[in-house]
Design a protein around this motif. Structure first.
Motif, short mmCIF file in Angstrom:
data_model
loop_
_atom_site.label_atom_id
_atom_site.label_comp_id
_atom_site.label_asym_id
_atom_site.label_seq_id
_atom_site.Cartn_x
_atom_site.Cartn_y
_atom_site.Cartn_z
N ALA A 277 7.80 1.45 0.90
CA ALA A 277 7.97 0.00 1.09
C ALA A 277 7.57 -0.43 2.44
O ALA A 277 7.67 0.33 3.36
CB ALA A 277 9.54 -0.30 1.03
N TYR A 278 6.95 -1.67 2.45
CA TYR A 278 6.44 -2.12 3.69
C TYR A 278 6.93 -3.29 3.88
O TYR A 278 6.56 -4.24 3.27
CB TYR A 278 4.74 -1.93 3.39
CG TYR A 278 3.98 -2.23 4.77
CD1 TYR A 278 4.33 -1.32 5.77
CD2 TYR A 278 3.51 -3.32 5.00
CE1 TYR A 278 3.68 -1.35 7.01
CE2 TYR A 278 2.68 -3.59 6.14
CZ TYR A 278 2.73 -2.69 7.15
OH TYR A 278 1.96 -2.88 8.19
N HIS A 279 7.23 -3.75 4.92
CA HIS A 279 7.78 -4.89 5.47
C HIS A 279 7.99 -5.12 6.98
O HIS A 279 8.29 -4.16 7.73
CB HIS A 279 9.19 -5.22 4.95
CG HIS A 279 9.92 -6.67 5.20
ND1 HIS A 279 9.23 -7.92 4.84
CD2 HIS A 279 10.94 -6.76 6.02
CE1 HIS A 279 10.07 -8.74 5.22
NE2 HIS A 279 11.06 -8.31 5.93
N ASN A 280 7.29 -6.34 7.45
CA ASN A 280 7.17 -6.66 8.90
C ASN A 280 6.60 -5.35 9.58
O ASN A 280 7.09 -5.07 10.69
CB ASN A 280 8.46 -6.70 9.34
CG ASN A 280 8.98 -8.27 9.14
OD1 ASN A 280 8.31 -9.15 8.61
ND2 ASN A 280 10.36 -8.47 9.34
N GLY A 281 5.78 -4.88 9.20
CA GLY A 281 4.99 -3.73 10.05
C GLY A 281 5.86 -2.36 9.92
O GLY A 281 5.26 -1.45 10.64
N ILE A 282 6.80 -2.20 9.20
CA ILE A 282 7.27 -0.96 9.08
C ILE A 282 7.28 -0.40 7.68
O ILE A 282 7.23 -1.01 6.82
CB ILE A 282 8.74 -1.25 9.43
CG1 ILE A 282 9.12 -1.82 10.71
CG2 ILE A 282 9.60 0.16 9.23
CD1 ILE A 282 8.60 -0.91 11.81
N GLU A 283 6.90 0.94 7.50
CA GLU A 283 6.86 1.42 6.31
C GLU A 283 8.29 2.27 6.15
O GLU A 283 8.65 3.09 7.16
CB GLU A 283 5.75 2.68 6.25
CG GLU A 283 5.69 3.27 4.88
CD GLU A 283 4.41 4.34 4.55
OE1 GLU A 283 3.66 4.19 5.42
OE2 GLU A 283 4.46 4.94 3.64
N LEU B 55 5.90 1.30 -4.98
CA LEU B 55 5.69 0.39 -3.81
C LEU B 55 6.37 -0.52 -3.66
O LEU B 55 6.52 -1.38 -4.89
CB LEU B 55 4.08 0.17 -3.70
CG LEU B 55 3.02 1.15 -3.92
CD1 LEU B 55 1.91 0.67 -4.03
CD2 LEU B 55 3.24 2.16 -2.73
N LEU B 56 6.92 -1.38 -2.49
CA LEU B 56 7.65 -2.45 -2.25
C LEU B 56 6.84 -3.11 -1.06
O LEU B 56 6.91 -2.59 -0.23
CB LEU B 56 9.28 -2.39 -2.50
CG LEU B 56 9.86 -2.04 -3.57
CD1 LEU B 56 11.32 -1.74 -3.07
CD2 LEU B 56 9.92 -3.32 -4.47
N THR B 57 6.29 -4.36 -1.67
CA THR B 57 5.48 -5.08 -0.46
C THR B 57 5.64 -6.38 -0.52
O THR B 57 6.17 -6.88 -1.52
CB THR B 57 4.00 -4.47 -0.67
OG1 THR B 57 3.58 -4.85 -2.04
CG2 THR B 57 3.78 -3.31 -0.31
N ASP B 58 5.39 -7.12 0.50
CA ASP B 58 5.52 -8.41 0.58
C ASP B 58 4.79 -9.18 -0.26
O ASP B 58 4.64 -10.38 -0.98
CB ASP B 58 5.44 -9.18 1.96
CG ASP B 58 6.61 -8.38 2.83
OD1 ASP B 58 7.77 -8.29 2.21
OD2 ASP B 58 6.46 -8.33 4.23
N ASN B 59 3.40 -8.80 -0.38
CA ASN B 59 2.39 -9.14 -1.24
C ASN B 59 1.91 -8.26 -2.24
O ASN B 59 2.10 -7.24 -2.12
CB ASN B 59 1.08 -9.54 -0.14
CG ASN B 59 1.27 -10.49 0.93
OD1 ASN B 59 1.71 -11.64 0.77
ND2 ASN B 59 1.22 -10.12 2.15
N VAL B 60 0.91 -8.57 -3.21
CA VAL B 60 0.59 -7.88 -4.07
C VAL B 60 -0.28 -6.74 -3.52
O VAL B 60 -1.44 -7.25 -2.72
CB VAL B 60 -0.45 -8.73 -5.30
CG1 VAL B 60 -0.92 -7.73 -6.31
CG2 VAL B 60 0.66 -9.63 -5.65
N PRO B 61 -0.31 -5.57 -3.55
CA PRO B 61 -1.05 -4.75 -2.60
C PRO B 61 -2.29 -4.55 -3.32
O PRO B 61 -2.42 -4.37 -4.50
CB PRO B 61 -0.16 -3.44 -2.73
CG PRO B 61 0.51 -3.53 -4.21
CD PRO B 61 0.95 -4.82 -4.36
N ALA B 62 -3.42 -4.31 -2.47
CA ALA B 62 -4.53 -3.83 -2.99
C ALA B 62 -4.54 -2.26 -2.69
O ALA B 62 -4.19 -1.94 -1.74
CB ALA B 62 -5.76 -4.36 -2.22
N MET B 63 -5.15 -1.58 -3.55
CA MET B 63 -5.23 -0.05 -3.60
C MET B 63 -6.38 0.62 -3.44
O MET B 63 -7.54 0.07 -4.28
CB MET B 63 -4.35 0.63 -4.67
CG MET B 63 -2.88 0.17 -4.38
SD MET B 63 -1.85 0.60 -5.83
CE MET B 63 -2.13 -0.78 -6.95
N LEU B 64 -6.54 1.85 -3.04
CA LEU B 64 -7.85 2.86 -3.07
C LEU B 64 -7.36 4.06 -2.93
O LEU B 64 -6.79 4.39 -2.28
CB LEU B 64 -8.69 2.25 -1.78
CG LEU B 64 -10.24 3.13 -1.77
CD1 LEU B 64 -10.90 2.29 -2.74
CD2 LEU B 64 -10.79 2.93 -0.23
#
Lengths: 357, 130
Positions: A45-51, A223-232
């Motif tokens: 999970a990623y929020h405010n620069g913290i994983e 994954l829990l993110t603020d935006n829709v994540p782009a993945m590679l």
């Protein structure tokens, strides 16, 4: 045309994976506080620069000695604590209905590593956790000296990660302590790491450590993110990023705004109070033969759609990444794609000929 | 006639020189990512070779010379330290060690590591004796 056919084959393969019974849900919290999960399950999970990286280490039931795993990390964690008992199970429950307990499968713990400069040491339940900083040789040597039996592919896998981030976490079960706590084989201990980082990435290649080439690696990645994540690399069914290689072993199962009930349930679990009101939920199911799992999952959660090649394990560029993914395609899939392509071409030619006639 | 004898003597001397040399040929064998480099070597029957073994990995490796049958026996054997045994060496992480071995008649041998899983992983090579 070829790309569409290949994608079609890959989607068909992914659909087959989805159709298989879900063993990974509905784990129960044991009387000793342990969690039971049937497959490797991870939340990044990623929020405010913290994983916030949550995973579970499974006790395999050894009665003596110590055993453990090595996990590469994207940065130095500021906190390593026992994760909530509920988070991973709640996520599994969100994506699949509960199944009878009798269907649970044993899952093997992932091997983990640590480095010679000790950043952090802590004990969580029967787990001895050490966060280390160092190169592949230093980390591997430390692991050998501390009773980790490294498989023969460990040097190359550690080198793969150390070129990107020299932070590793070694987690070791103390069998005596586990027995004292009444932990049984299959009981897992959830660990929650708080890691400041520019963008999260999920280590996948490490899951294949010590596994035979054709052995299928199963894992659930949330994954829990603020935006829709782009993945590679892109999971099958994911958004189409220009030129980004497709990983046929990864299937995007869910990509949606997390439900209010999920957010509420997760927020009340231990260590999850940081969660905002709303986040984007992504669920990826990994089912890939060990010899094709040569990559990690890079994520761009900023909304700029630029996941890092380096974080995915392809520092030499997009062409190398595409080649790697292409080369690691299972032979049967390549033949299926080739057959479908040939069939498509023949059909087109036949139609043209019929029209002409 | 004298010139021909001199040329013949020179040629004979040149041919015998390597065999009579006091310092055997050195072949460096690197162990990295649980593989050997090189994986194939050519030696002469009766030649003594000094192997310079370099373990670059963070784990113990072995270098054991033997026939296919001997390698199979090592695969199920329980020896932990092979140092001091003919044609065998165990190397700690990062260790460099030398091993001298005299090859017998023509044929082929295998060199391999028998730490758990290493042989199956491909940590082996061949020596052709001509």
């Amino acid at each position: 045309m070829a790309r569409r056919l290949l994608l079609g084959c890959a989607l068909a393969c992914g659909a087959t994976l989805i159709a298989t019974p879900a063993y990974a849900c509905g784990g129960l919290i044991g009387p000793n506080g342990a969690v039971n999960l049937a497959r490797t399950t991870t939340l990044a999970a990623y929020h405010n620069g913290i994983e916030h990286y949550v995973t579970a280490f499974t006790f395999t039931g050894a009665t003596k000695g110590t055993f453990g795993s090595i996990v590469p990390l994207p940065g130095i964690p500021t906190k390593v604590e026992r994760g909530g008992d509920w988070t991973l199970q709640r996520l599994e429950r969100e994506v699949a209905p509960p199944v009878p307990k009798g269907l649970f499968l044993d899952h093997t713990g992932v091997a983990f590593a640590a480095a010679p400069e000790i950043i952090l040491q802590t004990k969580i339940d029967a787990l001895d956790i050490t966060v280390l900083k160092g190169g592949a040789f230093a980390v591997g040597t430390w692991a050998e000296q501390h009773g980790f039996n490294l498989p023969p592919d460990a040097p190359s896998v550690l080198d793969f990660y150390a070129r990107r981030s020299q932070i590793f976490m070694a987690a070791r079960f103390d069998a005596a302590a586990a027995a004292k706590r009444g932990q049984r084989a299959g009981d897992g201990t959830p660990i929650h790491l708080t890691i400041p980082t520019n963008n999260p990435w999920v280590p996948l290649r490490i899951l294949a450590l010590g596994k035979q080439g054709s052995e299928v690696i199963d894992a659930d990645v949330f994954l829990l993110t603020d935006n829709v994540p782009a993945m590679l690399p892109q999971p099958v069914g994911g958004r189409n990023l220009a030129s980004a290689p497709l990983a046929t072993g990864m299937q995007l199962v869910r990509s949606e705004r997390a439900s209010a009930s999920l957010m509420q349930d997760l927020k009340i679990d231990k260590g999850m109070g940081w969660m905002p009101k709303s986040m984007w939920l992504t669920f990826i199911r990994l089912a890939a033969p060990a010899n094709t799992l040569g990559y990690d999952l890079a994520i761009d959660a900023t909304g700029q759609n630029q996941p890092s090649l380096q974080a995915a394990g392809f520092p030499t560029g997009i062409a190398a990444a595409a080649k790697h993914i292409r080369d690691s395609l299972p032979l049967w899939l390549a033949w299926t794609a080739a057959g479908a392509l040939t069939g498509g071409l023949l059909t087109t030619m036949l139609r043209r000929r019929l029209r002409t006639a | 006639m004298t010139l021909a004898r001199a040329v013949a003597a020179l040629l004979l001397g040149a041919a015998l020189l390597p065999a009579c040399s006091s310092s055997p040929r050195t072949i460096t064998v690197d162990m990295r990512f649980s593989h050997y480099l090189p994986t194939a070597m050519d030696v002469r029957a009766g030649e003594t070779v000094r192997f310079k073994l370099v373990n670059e990995d963070p784990m113990t490796h072995e270098f054991i010379i033997g026939t296919a049958a001997q390698q199979e026996a090592h695969e199920v054997g329980g020896e932990i330290d092979h140092n001091g045994l003919p044609g065998q060496a165990s190397l700690a992480p990062g260790e460099t060690r030398t091993l001298s071995f005299t090859f017998g008649r023509a044929g082929s041998l295998i060199f391999a590591c028998h730490r758990p899983g290493h042989y199956a992983y491909g940590m082996r090579g061949t020596i052709t004796i001509a």
